[in-house]
Structure formats: C-alpha cells, structure tokens
Design a protein around this motif. Structure first.
Motif, short mmCIF file in Angstrom:
data_model
loop_
_atom_site.label_atom_id
_atom_site.label_comp_id
_atom_site.label_asym_id
_atom_site.label_seq_id
_atom_site.Cartn_x
_atom_site.Cartn_y
_atom_site.Cartn_z
N LEU A 49 0.83 -1.20 0.00
CA LEU A 49 0.00 0.00 0.00
C LEU A 49 0.87 1.26 0.00
CD1 LEU A 49 -3.03 0.68 0.10
CD2 LEU A 49 -2.82 0.87 2.57
N ALA A 50 1.87 1.26 0.85
CA ALA A 50 2.71 2.46 0.97
C ALA A 50 3.53 2.68 -0.30
CB ALA A 50 3.63 2.34 2.18
N GLU A 51 4.00 1.58 -0.90
CA GLU A 51 4.89 1.73 -2.06
C GLU A 51 4.13 1.86 -3.37
OE1 GLU A 51 7.75 -1.43 -2.20
OE2 GLU A 51 8.28 -1.10 -0.09
N ARG A 52 2.99 1.16 -3.48
CA ARG A 52 2.34 1.08 -4.78
C ARG A 52 0.94 1.68 -4.80
NH1 ARG A 52 4.48 -3.48 -7.76
NH2 ARG A 52 2.39 -4.19 -8.22
N GLY A 53 0.33 1.86 -3.63
CA GLY A 53 -1.00 2.47 -3.58
C GLY A 53 -2.13 1.46 -3.68
N TYR A 54 -3.32 1.94 -3.36
CA TYR A 54 -4.49 1.07 -3.29
C TYR A 54 -4.79 0.40 -4.63
CZ TYR A 54 -9.34 -0.29 -2.38
OH TYR A 54 -10.51 -1.00 -2.25
N ASP A 55 -4.63 1.16 -5.72
CA ASP A 55 -5.02 0.62 -7.03
C ASP A 55 -4.21 -0.61 -7.42
OD1 ASP A 55 -7.19 2.25 -7.88
OD2 ASP A 55 -5.79 3.90 -8.11
N GLU A 56 -3.01 -0.72 -6.86
CA GLU A 56 -2.14 -1.85 -7.20
C GLU A 56 -2.21 -2.96 -6.15
OE1 GLU A 56 -0.31 -1.71 -10.09
OE2 GLU A 56 -1.30 0.22 -10.45
N LEU A 57 -3.05 -2.75 -5.16
CA LEU A 57 -3.12 -3.72 -4.06
C LEU A 57 -3.96 -4.92 -4.49
CD1 LEU A 57 -2.17 -3.90 -1.07
CD2 LEU A 57 -4.41 -2.99 -0.43
N THR A 58 -3.35 -6.11 -4.54
CA THR A 58 -4.08 -7.31 -4.90
C THR A 58 -3.72 -8.44 -3.93
OG1 THR A 58 -2.29 -8.13 -6.32
CG2 THR A 58 -3.97 -6.73 -7.37
N ILE A 59 -4.62 -9.37 -3.83
CA ILE A 59 -4.37 -10.54 -2.98
C ILE A 59 -3.10 -11.26 -3.47
CG2 ILE A 59 -5.22 -12.86 -2.45
CD1 ILE A 59 -6.97 -11.19 -0.91
N ASP A 60 -2.98 -11.40 -4.77
CA ASP A 60 -1.83 -12.13 -5.31
C ASP A 60 -0.52 -11.41 -5.00
OD1 ASP A 60 -3.67 -13.87 -6.22
OD2 ASP A 60 -3.26 -13.60 -8.36
N GLY A 61 -0.52 -10.08 -5.14
CA GLY A 61 0.68 -9.31 -4.84
C GLY A 61 1.06 -9.41 -3.38
N VAL A 62 0.05 -9.36 -2.52
CA VAL A 62 0.29 -9.46 -1.08
C VAL A 62 0.84 -10.85 -0.74
CG1 VAL A 62 -0.87 -9.58 1.17
CG2 VAL A 62 -1.36 -7.67 -0.40
N ALA A 63 0.24 -11.88 -1.31
CA ALA A 63 0.67 -13.25 -1.03
C ALA A 63 2.12 -13.45 -1.46
CB ALA A 63 -0.25 -14.25 -1.74
N ALA A 64 2.43 -12.94 -2.67
CA ALA A 64 3.80 -13.10 -3.18
C ALA A 64 4.80 -12.39 -2.27
CB ALA A 64 3.88 -12.55 -4.61
N ARG A 65 4.46 -11.18 -1.89
CA ARG A 65 5.38 -10.40 -1.05
C ARG A 65 5.55 -11.04 0.33
NH1 ARG A 65 6.15 -4.32 -1.70
NH2 ARG A 65 7.84 -3.94 -0.29
N ALA A 66 4.45 -11.60 0.85
CA ALA A 66 4.49 -12.20 2.18
C ALA A 66 5.14 -13.58 2.15
CB ALA A 66 3.08 -12.29 2.75
N GLY A 67 5.26 -14.17 0.95
CA GLY A 67 5.78 -15.52 0.86
C GLY A 67 4.80 -16.54 1.42
N VAL A 68 3.52 -16.26 1.21
CA VAL A 68 2.45 -17.12 1.73
C VAL A 68 1.62 -17.58 0.54
CG1 VAL A 68 0.31 -17.05 3.09
CG2 VAL A 68 2.37 -15.96 3.98
N HIS A 69 1.09 -18.79 0.60
CA HIS A 69 0.31 -19.28 -0.53
C HIS A 69 -0.94 -18.42 -0.72
CE1 HIS A 69 -1.67 -21.92 -3.34
NE2 HIS A 69 -0.54 -22.62 -3.43
N ARG A 70 -1.23 -18.08 -1.99
CA ARG A 70 -2.36 -17.19 -2.25
C ARG A 70 -3.69 -17.78 -1.77
NH1 ARG A 70 -4.46 -18.60 -7.44
NH2 ARG A 70 -5.21 -16.51 -7.88
N ALA A 71 -3.80 -19.10 -1.79
CA ALA A 71 -5.06 -19.71 -1.33
C ALA A 71 -5.27 -19.43 0.16
CB ALA A 71 -5.03 -21.22 -1.59
N THR A 72 -4.20 -19.38 0.90
CA THR A 72 -4.29 -19.07 2.34
C THR A 72 -4.84 -17.66 2.53
OG1 THR A 72 -2.36 -20.45 2.72
CG2 THR A 72 -2.97 -18.93 4.49
N VAL A 73 -4.32 -16.74 1.73
CA VAL A 73 -4.75 -15.34 1.86
C VAL A 73 -6.22 -15.20 1.45
CG1 VAL A 73 -4.26 -12.96 1.20
CG2 VAL A 73 -2.38 -14.59 1.44
#
Lengths: 229, 229
Positions: A49-73
């Motif tokens: 959110l801080a680096e890319r903003g709300y418009d770029e915020l996606t579950i997949d991006g968050v999962a990738a960055r967190a190193g967590v499986h997207r299905a979990t998120v």
C-alpha cells in the motif's frame, strides 16, 4: 495520534474466518504459525500500500510479497477490503498510550507531533491507509473503530489534567481532544499544506486556552470552577 | 465552507485546451456554446460521481450523460483527472461569500453549518469529491486550490470581528478559521461520526473562546489588547 500500524504486534488477534484451526486458536497461540502468517501478510499489505498504492493492491501481490500461498490469503481474508480491515484491527491491538509529559499542553503537543510524524512519513503509510478508507467500506469501518479506540485511550490526558487542577471536572474529554488534534489532520490530510513544525504545539495551545475559557464544559455547575479561579 | 460545486456558474472559465476557438474565447462569451458544453459536462461529472462513485467515472459515461460527443470531452479534458480538476476550478469561479451575521460566533457557526450540510447531503457529492482527491493528483491539486481560495474569502469574517472590537488586531485569520472549521471536517470526513446538530455552533464557540484568550495572536504587542480588556 498513533494510528500507524507500524507499532502493531499483530499477535493477539486473527480474522474470524481463520480457517480450520478454530476461531479461538490464534488467541491461545499468538506466537504460533497463525500469528506469524498474519503478521507476514499484514506487513506485506502495508508495504504494498505504501509503495504502490491502493489501485495496485491485490491478494496475489500481497501473497507473493508475504511468501504465503495465495489460497491461504484468499481463504482467510477474502479480498482487499478484508485485508485492510484486518490491518486496522491489528493496529488497534497494540499497547499504545499517549505520552505523559506532566502538563496538558505537553501531552497534547506530543500527541500532535506523533500524528504529524506519522502523516508525513515516507513511504506514506498512514496517508495511504486513510486514502484506502475512502475506497472500501470494510476499511472505512476499520479505521472508524481504530479512531474511536485511539480517542478513548487519549481521554487519560484530560483525566490527568483534571487531577492536576488544570481543567475543571466535567470537561468533555473527546471534544477537547478533537479540538486539539483536528487542525493537524485538516491541514495535512485535507488541505494538504506543507508540514509546519509549529503546528502541533500551536493546535495544542489553542485547545488548552479554549478549555481554560470553559469551551468543553457543558454543565453550568462545573463552569463555576472557571469563574472562581 | 462552501466547497460545493453546486453553486458553480461554470461560466467564467474554460479548460486551457479548449480547442480551436482560442483560449480567450470562452471568457468573452461565457454564455456561448463553449460555456454551455462545459456546464453540461461538469454537471454530468458531478452527477456520475455522486451517484456511482469514482470507480465508475469514465469519459464515455460523462459524455453520454451530458449529451456531448465523447471526442469533445477527450479533446478538452483528456481524462478523469482533467474533468475533476475542472470541477474544482469551476467551483472556485462562483461568487460565494461567508454569511455576515453581525458576530464572530454567528459567522463561524453559519460557515460550519454550511459545511455540515454539504458534507451530509444526499447524494454525497462533496464527500465524493473529497474521496476523489485521494485518487487523482490533478483532483488533489484542484481541491487544494479551492480550499485555499475559500479560506481566503473567509478572512473577512475575522476582519469584521476586529473592526467590531471582538478580536485584537493582528489575529491570524487563517489559524482561527482552521481551528473553527477543522472539527466539523474531522468528525464527518475522517472519524465518520454521525452528524451532530450542535457541532457547528460548538466548534465555532471553541474557536471564539480560544481567540478571546489570545490563541491566534502571535505578536506580543497585539496581545496587549487582550490584557487591557
């Protein structure tokens, strides 16, 4: 006011739809895997959110960055609104308290300085969270609950001032706190004026002077305090 | 504060890229076709924004609603940011002035009541415009310029109070106005508390009491005024 989730421990709570482990499990094992995954995911939400903003915020991006499986998120947080709501919930889970400086003016100035620092930080996490709250109903409810909690925690500032005899009993704590803090948010968030290093103390002083003049006492009995001084 | 573009006449200005008629033409013929098209388009932007929100705001939707060819809208306003910036520019083109009620408390209360009415109106046009300003850099600059203009126009409230002897000369008008108005925006826009009919007058009174106690006078010479009364 520290609405910044950076101080969040993210340990004590987990989303209600926390999957097969049972809703109570995260509370019993805050340091366990559930708590750890939540912390990783919410940290990733804030960084994205801080680096890319709300418009770029996606579950997949968050999962990738967190190193967590997207299905979990997806399973736990469902969508971006759910993620944001949980960021605000986690932010409210900290043990933040307003500074105790020994005077009403000092306490309110410290509070405003903390807000100004958070609102002008780079990357602009708090501003991004406020902006996000205009986009998502869940985020809006989350930020609203967080604000209310923060103002409640700040009421001790007024209680201490009453104890010290700086304010009359019956002073409306919330009204005083809103008067003291609103100009900082108004200037930085709505009017978007450049940060003024004197603003935190000046807004605090305005509220103190108004309070001394009886602005936040609605009961005429209490106002007798002011007239007798 | 009347940031509502509903009062906009939309007559005096046109976007700089106003096509082949020359930049000065719209100013000479405010009631002409250029001015009429602009009014139709900006009305459509506001209607779309209030009813459908920023995410649904498109050049095509605005053109269809305005009954104007989409090529005209693309050529003049380029994108949604350009449309929003022009909504704010048009809003600043009106002849809005703060009410003159005869007292500082009355003037500030009237100002706050106007803001509260605009912020709680249905459809929520002003809230939608504020939200949009978090989405588009052009809209952010537009709303910032509009705010600054509105606060400048309100400085007459303080000048009148100084003339009447209600305030010391040297009172910082902008600081007083921000203190008086910020709580209304803070409660309704950021904290999202339900509208409180007493808030406009209460926030005004707080600022008046603070002003009477010397909160907005920075020059010690001026502050002698207060000590002598």
């Amino acid at each position: 006011m520290a609405t910044s989730p950076e101080q969040t421990t993210a340990a004590g709570r987990a989303p209600e739809d926390s999957g097969g482990e049972g809703a109570a499990a995260p509370r019993r094992r805050p340091g366990g895997r559930t708590g750890r995954v939540r912390r990783q995911v919410l940290d990733a939400v804030q960084a994205e959110l801080a680096e890319r903003g709300y418009d770029e915020l996606t579950i997949d991006g968050v999962a990738a960055r967190a190193g967590v499986h997207r299905a979990t998120v997806y399973r736990r947080w469902r969508d971006v609104g759910g993620l944001l709501a949980d960021v605000f919930a986690a932010a409210g889970d900290d043990d933040w308290r307003p500074a105790d400086t020994g005077s009403l003016q000092g306490d309110l100035t410290a509070l405003n300085e903390e807000s100004q620092t958070a609102l002008t930080a780079r990357p602009p996490l708090v501003s991004a969270l406020i902006a996000a709250s205009f986009r998502s109903e869940e985020a809006a409810r989350g930020v609203q609950a967080l604000w209310e909690d923060r103002y409640l925690r700040c009421e001790v500032i007024v209680a201490r001032a009453v104890e010290r005899g700086e304010l009359p009993p019956g002073t409306d704590a919330r009204r005083l706190l809103v008067a003291a803090t609103a100009p900082v948010y108004h200037e930085l968030v709505l009017l978007r004026t450049p940060p003024d290093p004197d603003l935190p103390a000046r807004a605090a002083r305005t509220a103190v002077l108004a309070a001394s003049a009886g602005a936040f006492v609605s009961d005429p009995e209490d106002d007798a305090w002011r007239r007798c001084r």
